[in-house]
Scaffold this motif. Structure first.
Motif, PDB file in Angstrom:
ATOM      1  N   THR A 135      17.585  10.691  -1.287  1.00  0.00           N
ATOM      2  CA  THR A 135      16.907   9.754  -0.846  1.00  0.00           C
ATOM      3  C   THR A 135      15.935   9.922   0.851  1.00  0.00           C
ATOM      4  N   VAL A 136      14.409   9.754   0.404  1.00  0.00           N
ATOM      5  CA  VAL A 136      13.352  10.354   0.972  1.00  0.00           C
ATOM      6  C   VAL A 136      13.168   8.578   1.847  1.00  0.00           C
ATOM      7  N   GLU A 137      12.793   8.186   3.222  1.00  0.00           N
ATOM      8  CA  GLU A 137      12.543   6.977   3.827  1.00  0.00           C
ATOM      9  C   GLU A 137      10.898   7.093   3.956  1.00  0.00           C
ATOM     10  N   VAL A 138      10.294   5.869   4.022  1.00  0.00           N
ATOM     11  CA  VAL A 138       8.353   5.810   4.090  1.00  0.00           C
ATOM     12  C   VAL A 138       8.073   4.735   5.357  1.00  0.00           C
ATOM     13  N   PRO A 139       7.504   5.043   6.232  1.00  0.00           N
ATOM     14  CA  PRO A 139       7.678   3.927   7.217  1.00  0.00           C
ATOM     15  C   PRO A 139       6.423   2.790   6.591  1.00  0.00           C
ATOM     16  N   PHE A 140       6.777   1.815   7.166  1.00  0.00           N
ATOM     17  CA  PHE A 140       6.282   0.767   6.580  1.00  0.00           C
ATOM     18  C   PHE A 140       6.306  -0.942   8.087  1.00  0.00           C
ATOM     19  N   THR A 141       4.739  -1.713   7.973  1.00  0.00           N
ATOM     20  CA  THR A 141       5.458  -1.869   9.134  1.00  0.00           C
ATOM     21  C   THR A 141       6.096  -3.720   8.512  1.00  0.00           C
ATOM     22  N   PHE A 142       6.517  -4.398   9.072  1.00  0.00           N
ATOM     23  CA  PHE A 142       7.396  -5.214   8.752  1.00  0.00           C
ATOM     24  C   PHE A 142       6.374  -6.674   8.805  1.00  0.00           C
ATOM     25  N   GLY A 143       4.880  -7.054   7.916  1.00  0.00           N
ATOM     26  CA  GLY A 143       5.094  -7.962   8.264  1.00  0.00           C
ATOM     27  C   GLY A 143       5.409  -9.332   8.940  1.00  0.00           C
ATOM     28  N   SER A 144       4.092 -10.617   8.482  1.00  0.00           N
ATOM     29  CA  SER A 144       4.943 -12.126   9.044  1.00  0.00           C
ATOM     30  C   SER A 144       4.905 -12.906   7.542  1.00  0.00           C
ATOM     31  N   ARG A 145       5.474 -13.504   7.504  1.00  0.00           N
ATOM     32  CA  ARG A 145       5.857 -14.798   6.883  1.00  0.00           C
ATOM     33  C   ARG A 145       4.185 -15.432   6.372  1.00  0.00           C
ATOM     34  N   LEU A 146       3.439 -15.716   5.217  1.00  0.00           N
ATOM     35  CA  LEU A 146       2.810 -16.537   5.517  1.00  0.00           C
ATOM     36  C   LEU A 146       3.354 -18.014   4.752  1.00  0.00           C
ATOM     37  N   HIS A 147       3.935 -17.937   3.997  1.00  0.00           N
ATOM     38  CA  HIS A 147       4.070 -18.878   3.064  1.00  0.00           C
ATOM     39  C   HIS A 147       5.429 -18.920   2.200  1.00  0.00           C
ATOM     40  N   GLY A 148       5.927 -20.070   2.055  1.00  0.00           N
ATOM     41  CA  GLY A 148       7.639 -19.929   1.576  1.00  0.00           C
ATOM     42  C   GLY A 148       8.466 -20.610   2.750  1.00  0.00           C
ATOM     43  N   GLU A 149       9.970 -19.773   1.958  1.00  0.00           N
ATOM     44  CA  GLU A 149      11.210 -20.069   3.242  1.00  0.00           C
ATOM     45  C   GLU A 149      11.461 -18.601   3.230  1.00  0.00           C
ATOM     46  N   SER A 150      12.354 -18.512   3.695  1.00  0.00           N
ATOM     47  CA  SER A 150      13.801 -17.092   3.967  1.00  0.00           C
ATOM     48  C   SER A 150      14.709 -17.692   2.972  1.00  0.00           C
ATOM     49  N   LYS A 151      15.225 -16.587   2.572  1.00  0.00           N
ATOM     50  CA  LYS A 151      15.936 -16.280   1.774  1.00  0.00           C
ATOM     51  C   LYS A 151      17.728 -16.472   2.793  1.00  0.00           C
ATOM     52  N   THR A 201       0.643  -0.999   0.576  1.00  0.00           N
ATOM     53  CA  THR A 201      -0.261   0.469   0.071  1.00  0.00           C
ATOM     54  C   THR A 201       0.850   1.324   0.295  1.00  0.00           C
ATOM     55  N   GLN A 202       2.160   1.308   0.267  1.00  0.00           N
ATOM     56  CA  GLN A 202       2.930   1.865   0.716  1.00  0.00           C
ATOM     57  C   GLN A 202       3.616   2.425  -1.152  1.00  0.00           C
ATOM     58  N   LEU A 203       3.646   1.882  -1.558  1.00  0.00           N
ATOM     59  CA  LEU A 203       3.605   2.216  -3.281  1.00  0.00           C
ATOM     60  C   LEU A 203       3.196   3.698  -4.316  1.00  0.00           C
ATOM     61  N   ALA A 204       2.048   3.508  -4.219  1.00  0.00           N
ATOM     62  CA  ALA A 204       1.605   4.928  -5.121  1.00  0.00           C
ATOM     63  C   ALA A 204       2.581   6.164  -4.144  1.00  0.00           C
ATOM     64  N   LYS A 205       2.487   6.252  -3.021  1.00  0.00           N
ATOM     65  CA  LYS A 205       3.179   7.159  -1.859  1.00  0.00           C
ATOM     66  C   LYS A 205       4.876   7.201  -2.548  1.00  0.00           C
ATOM     67  N   MET A 206       5.463   6.007  -2.710  1.00  0.00           N
ATOM     68  CA  MET A 206       6.676   6.005  -3.034  1.00  0.00           C
ATOM     69  C   MET A 206       7.523   6.194  -4.234  1.00  0.00           C
ATOM     70  N   ALA A 246      11.357  14.087  -6.170  1.00  0.00           N
ATOM     71  CA  ALA A 246      11.648  14.235  -4.498  1.00  0.00           C
ATOM     72  C   ALA A 246      12.310  13.976  -4.348  1.00  0.00           C
ATOM     73  N   ALA A 247      12.666  12.516  -4.755  1.00  0.00           N
ATOM     74  CA  ALA A 247      13.686  11.758  -4.333  1.00  0.00           C
ATOM     75  C   ALA A 247      13.797  11.237  -6.259  1.00  0.00           C
ATOM     76  N   ASP A 248      15.334  10.647  -5.599  1.00  0.00           N
ATOM     77  CA  ASP A 248      15.959   9.532  -6.340  1.00  0.00           C
ATOM     78  C   ASP A 248      15.541   7.920  -6.376  1.00  0.00           C
ATOM     79  N   LEU A 249      15.390   8.247  -4.831  1.00  0.00           N
ATOM     80  CA  LEU A 249      15.468   6.885  -4.342  1.00  0.00           C
ATOM     81  C   LEU A 249      14.473   6.733  -3.207  1.00  0.00           C
ATOM     82  N   VAL A 250      13.604   5.923  -2.860  1.00  0.00           N
ATOM     83  CA  VAL A 250      12.433   6.116  -1.409  1.00  0.00           C
ATOM     84  C   VAL A 250      12.099   4.564  -0.874  1.00  0.00           C
ATOM     85  N   VAL A 251      12.936   4.449   0.515  1.00  0.00           N
ATOM     86  CA  VAL A 251      13.314   3.388   0.987  1.00  0.00           C
ATOM     87  C   VAL A 251      11.633   3.254   2.099  1.00  0.00           C
ATOM     88  N   GLY A 252      11.653   1.837   1.754  1.00  0.00           N
ATOM     89  CA  GLY A 252      10.612   1.637   2.904  1.00  0.00           C
ATOM     90  C   GLY A 252      11.213   1.211   4.344  1.00  0.00           C
TER      91      GLY A 252
END
Length: 377
Positions: free
Chosen positions: A213-229, A116-121, A129-135
């Motif tokens: 660079t501009v940073e926008v806040p986001f909440t890191f969610g929990s993994r539902l499927h798959g495996e960590s890389k 949901t943060q992609l549109a803002k970024m 306003a930026a060359d790079l936007v970081v979540g």
């Protein structure tokens, strides 16, 4: 006047609007998340002309097949299937370079990043306003509460090291969720490492403060499927990247990892030598030979697991590779002794002569290992 016939059901309809955004999603064993993420992107980017590029490292679970099936139904979906190479950074680089839009986002397929943060970024980039936007998880409004204690600790330590050693000023240089102007990325791409897992840190460090660079806040969610890389050697991988960037890329990440693995081999050598001499009470010659064999075997295993993990040997190739590695290291030992002896004969102090020989040995082993043991096929 002839009317245009309606589209036949099941045919691909090409998008008419010029693309604004390419979303790059590296995947490995994420088949259950592919369509879920696509539907989330569809909802979050309503009104935006976008595409999603899944870059799959030939997942055993057939993730790439799921992506291809989805692509047949929707032209916004693309698939890059990589065979014989692995790694998050390399996948992200290939995906962004294959992007068609002027802006490219990188996010994981595990649904832990907030689409949901992609549109803002995108708006920040399009407005200039930026060359790079970081979540970011570490600014007001962001959160990484889903991390377990071990991952939270490593993330905090790695962030502190990156900011202190590489002078990276952003709050969350370890984030895997960001968006960048593709033209700026293409300027930096030749200097980026295809190894490793933290492409954002590599981008920011390589940019040396030139990326707005501009940073926008986001909440890191929990993994539902798959495996960590992230595998168990991630800390050494991170250290190698920091050292590579600290040297202004004079030393490559792969060479630094090879040298770090070699340093562990020295420890293994002396431990084995002590055990065979003192515990098993064998003559020195036999003990030294055993120690050398164990150290070389240890180095081969670690290099195959970490340094060359994107070209990892499997099956019978492991035995063939190990024998070639023994041969390479045997010649490297001769080169080591030869250079050290030549330097010492010039009446240069013993420790400098020894260091010169050691450097020669490492350079030889690295060059020949890449050429014969882990050569790209």
């Amino acid at each position: 006047m002839t009317q245009a016939s309606p589209a036949v059901a099941g045919t691909r309809v090409q998008p008419s609007a010029a693309l604004q955004l390419s979303v790059v999603v590296p995947t490995f064993n994420e088949r259950d998340n592919v369509e879920v993420l696509f539907r989330k992107l569809e909802a979050a980017l309503a009104g935006v002309a976008w595409e999603v590029i899944y870059v799959d490292d030939n997942s055993p679970d057939g993730t790439w097949q799921v992506v291809r099936e989805l692509a047949l139904r929707d032209p916004r979906v693309r698939c890059i299937r990589r065979i014989g190479r692995r790694g998050l950074s390399g996948a992200c680089i290939e995906g962004i370079l294959a992007a068609s839009a002027p802006f490219a986002a990188v996010m994981d397929a595990d649904l832990q990043h907030d689409e949901t943060q992609l549109a803002k970024m995108l708006d920040l980039l399009e407005r200039g306003a930026a060359d790079l936007v970081v979540g970011s998880r570490y600014i007001a409004g962001g959160s990484a509460d889903s991390f377990d204690r071990q991952r939270a600790g490593f993330s905090a330590l790695a962030t502190a090291v990156a900011r202190k050693v590489l002078k990276v000023e952003i709050a969350d240089p370890m984030s895997g969720f960001f968006m960048i102007r593709r033209d700026r990325f293409e300027q930096l791409a030749p200097q980026l490492s295809t190894q490793g897992f933290k492409i954002l840190l590599d981008i920011v460090a390589t940019g040396q403060g030139t990326l707005r660079t501009v940073e926008v806040p986001f909440t890191f969610g929990s993994r539902l499927h798959g495996e960590s890389k992230l595998d168990s050697m991630v800390a050494l991988d991170f250290l190698g990247l920091v050292l590579a960037k600290y040297s202004n890329d004079i030393l490559s990440l792969r060479f630094i990892l090879f040298a770090l693995v070699g340093s562990t081999g020295v420890v293994v050598h002396f431990l084995t030598l002590y055990l065979v001499l003192k515990v098993f009470e064998q003559p020195f010659a036999e003990a030294q030979g055993a120690a050398a064999a164990v150290a070389m075997t240890s180095n081969f295993i670690l290099n195959n697991f970490l340094t060359y993990r994107d070209q990892r040997l499997k099956g019978f190739a492991i035995l063939r590779g190990l024998l070639l590695f023994y041969l390479v290291c045997g010649v490297g030992l001769i080169a080591n002794v030869g250079v050290a002896f030549a330097v010492y004969n010039e009446h240069i102090t013993w420790w400098l002569a020894g260091a010169a020989g050691a450097v020669m040995g490492v350079v030889w082993n690295y060059a020949m290992s890449g050429l014969f043991v882990w050569r790209k096929r």
